[in-house]
Design an enzyme around this catalytic site. Structure first.
Site: not given
Ligand code: F6R
Length: 609
Positions: A2, A101, A482, A505, A604
């Site tokens: 927020c 928030n 990543e 595996h 974010k």
């Protein structure tokens, strides 16, 4: 998550608040709202979806007037994505209005108490409960009511409160969620991050946990929730407007990918003393003795930052010869970890506000570990709570998908490793050689970025495929993780990353005709083994895309597509091999028509558990 922006001054608040909300959009949200005090009355407008929806609604309603107001972008936690759940929340009885928030953990008990007193709730949120609690405790002094209410709550909050009965006052407070106050000329802008402040003033102060600030046009007064006065330090915001603007790029993610060479040069500046064969890190030098004596290093983080931390684990064990482990902060904090003497815990975080990483850090500190931070946002909670640390210095990262922060985290962890290694086993010559190679990374990244259009073409070939694999070994196993994370979070394609040897595996069962498998097969200790893994995928019909070292012509025999990166010492290679993967993810999302900087469901900075 927020976003908060609030204003008190002589300008019309609406324009400023809308601009602030747009700057905060990158944090991720699903609804937005605004309130001002207009002719002594609180007026609230809220809308589900983008800030532009709120803007349209404001226009339809003739706008909000007033020189004092607040606005919010909400990322749903308690209650669905609906207009009644969007902030601001108002307590009609008292005229209190609030944005928040964080999460009030004991809201259910407070809600029961308030319901018994006759309060009627219009939303499912914990925030409305807090608004009513403040209203209930209001006895003619908003600051005192906020302090009293916050003494009753547990959880995390950054709040801004106003009240019809005190139409010239904003009261703000924080615990666990960031909040700062920009100090302008006869005006104040409160925000959850500096990007909503910097176009108006560069002077600001951070609120500390349990602090409350009462702001009027003539000044501010800061105290704790127990009404003990505190004196915050007004500092210069280290943020430039151009850093948070697109500057010709289509998306912040794209801008930040292309910014990586510059970001790394900034990260290395003044930190590599090649003549002396030493890394210079002012932020940790006060703890050199403790660091040299370290018997174990625990790196803790979430998401992309964890992948950087995993590379840190390989670096520290391989080069500094200290046992190291990288662990999800969310697991570490709850598993009653054993912290032996001379343990160093390293919290890796772009935002410095990730709730789990902060909690893991506190847990380790409480158990006697020396706490280091590898953080981007200056003055963030993790940066302030660590004993020592090294900033990334890569500039603000606005794109939700982390790119330059990842490379910055790996770069800083490499510097920390060399700092330790040189003071333990590594010769000056060897350290100087590694630093030279490190300083050559930005130029090598530039060469990879030149292949952007080729990387786009390769991505386009496979854009219809819904399942991808990313495989690597050693230093590039975390890079594979990543690559998979980047692809899934912005293009919504299912991707799995794993150590290449693990495929046999079980996951090999997934491979069918045409499934894209991205291998990182740069030259290194396990090159031959990766080639065998590639053969296993090929023989089952998978399409192999390889990130390989320039000059490796052989690789073309086993791969459909090859993306080359310049040669470099293996421990430094993830900073290069990750670049084509970032670009693939970016292009996949654009080709699929997604909003790269605002991926669905993502925030974010994850400031709740
Ligand atoms: C993915 C991404 C996240 C973050 C994670 C930790 O692109 O950005 O996985 O890496 O939420 O965030 P920080 O680094 O702010 O602690």
């Amino acid at each position: 998550m927020c976003g908060i922006v609030a204003y008190i001054g002589n300008k019309q608040a609406q324009t400023l608040l809308l601009e602030g909300l747009k700057r905060l959009e990158y944090r991720g949200y699903d609804s937005a709202g605004m309130a001002t005090i207009e002719d002594g009355h609180v007026r609230v407008v809220r809308a589900v979806g983008r800030v532009s929806n709120l803007e349209d609604k404001l226009e339809d309603l003739g706008g909000l007037r007033g020189n004092l107001g607040m606005a919010h972008t909400r990322w749903a936690t308690h209650g669905g994505v609906t207009e009644p759940n969007a902030h601001p929340h108002r307590d009609d009885k008292s005229g209190v209005c609030i944005i928040h928030n964080g999460i009030i953990e004991n809201y259910a008990a407070i809600k029961t108490y308030l319901a018994e007193k006759g309060h009627k709730f219009t939303s499912d949120t914990d925030t409305e409960v807090l608004a009513m609690l403040i209203g209930e405790l209001y006895e003619g002094d908003l600051e005192a009511a906020v302090q009293a209410a916050l003494r009753e709550v547990t959880g995390a909050y950054a709040i801004v409160v106003m009240c019809e009965k005190e139409p010239e006052t904003l009261v703000c407070a924080r615990k666990g969620s960031p909040l700062m106050v920009g100090v302008g000329n006869g005006e104040y802008i409160v925000a959850s991050d500096g990007s909503a402040i910097v176009s108006h003033t560069t002077q600001a102060f951070h609120l500390d946990d349990y602090n409350v600030v009462k702001i009027t046009r003539s000044g501010f007064h800061t105290s704790t929730i127990h009404n003990v006065p505190v004196n915050p330090k007004v500092v210069q915001l280290e943020l430039e407007l151009q850093e948070i603007e697109l500057g010709g790029f289509s998306h912040f993610m794209q801008k930040e990918i292309f910014e990586q060479p510059k970001a790394l040069r900034n990260c290395f500046r003044g930190r590599c003393d090649i003549d002396e064969g030493r890394v210079v890190l002012g932020g940790v030098s006060g703890f050199t003795k403790e660091l040299i004596k370290a018997r174990r290093v625990v790196l803790t983080a979430q998401g992309t930052a964890l992948h950087a931390a995993m590379i840190g684990e390989y670096l520290i064990e391989d080069l500094a010869k200290i046992p190291a482990v990288a662990e999800y902060a969310s697991e570490f904090r709850y598993r009653n970890p054993i912290i032996e003497d001379n343990t160093v815990v390293v919290a890796v975080s772009q935002s410095g506000e990730t709730a789990d990483t902060l909690a893991a850090l506190r847990e380790a500190k409480d158990r006697g570990a020396l706490a280091l931070g590898v953080v981007n946002v200056v003055g963030s909670s993790i940066a302030r709570e660590t004993d020592a640390g090294v900033y990334l210095r890569v500039g603000p990262e606005i794109g939700v998908a982390s790119t330059k922060a990842f490379v910055g985290q790996v770069a800083v962890l490499t510097l920390v490793t060399l700092f330790l290694a040189r003071r333990r086993y590594m010769s000056g010559d060897m350290c100087a050689q590694m630093m030279k190679s490190l300083q050559g990374v930005p130029e090598k990244i530039e060469r990879i970025l030149e292949q952007d259009s080729k990387i786009r073409q390769v991505t386009e070939k496979y854009i219809e495929r819904e399942n991808w694999l990313f495989l690597g070994r050693g230093y590039n196993y975390p890079t594979a993780l990543e690559g998979a994370l980047k692809l899934k979070e912005i293009s919504y394609i299912h991707a799995e990353g794993m150590p290449a040897a693990e495929m046999k595996h079980g996951p090999i069962a997934l491979i069918n005709e045409g499934m894209p498998a991205v291998f990182i097969a740069n030259r290194g200790r396990q090159y031959e083994k990766v080639i065998s893994n590639i053969q296993e995928v090929r023989s089952r019909g998978g399409h192999v895309i390889v990130v390989a070292t320039e000059g490796d012509e052989n690789i073309k025999r086993v791969a459909e597509d090859v993306l080359y990166v310049p040669d470099i010492e293996e421990p430094l290679s993830p900073m290069l091999t990750v670049i084509p993967l970032q670009l693939m993810a970016y292009h996949a999302a654009v080709l699929r028509g997604h909003d790269v900087d605002k991926p669905r469901n993502l925030a974010k900075s994850v400031t709740v558990e």
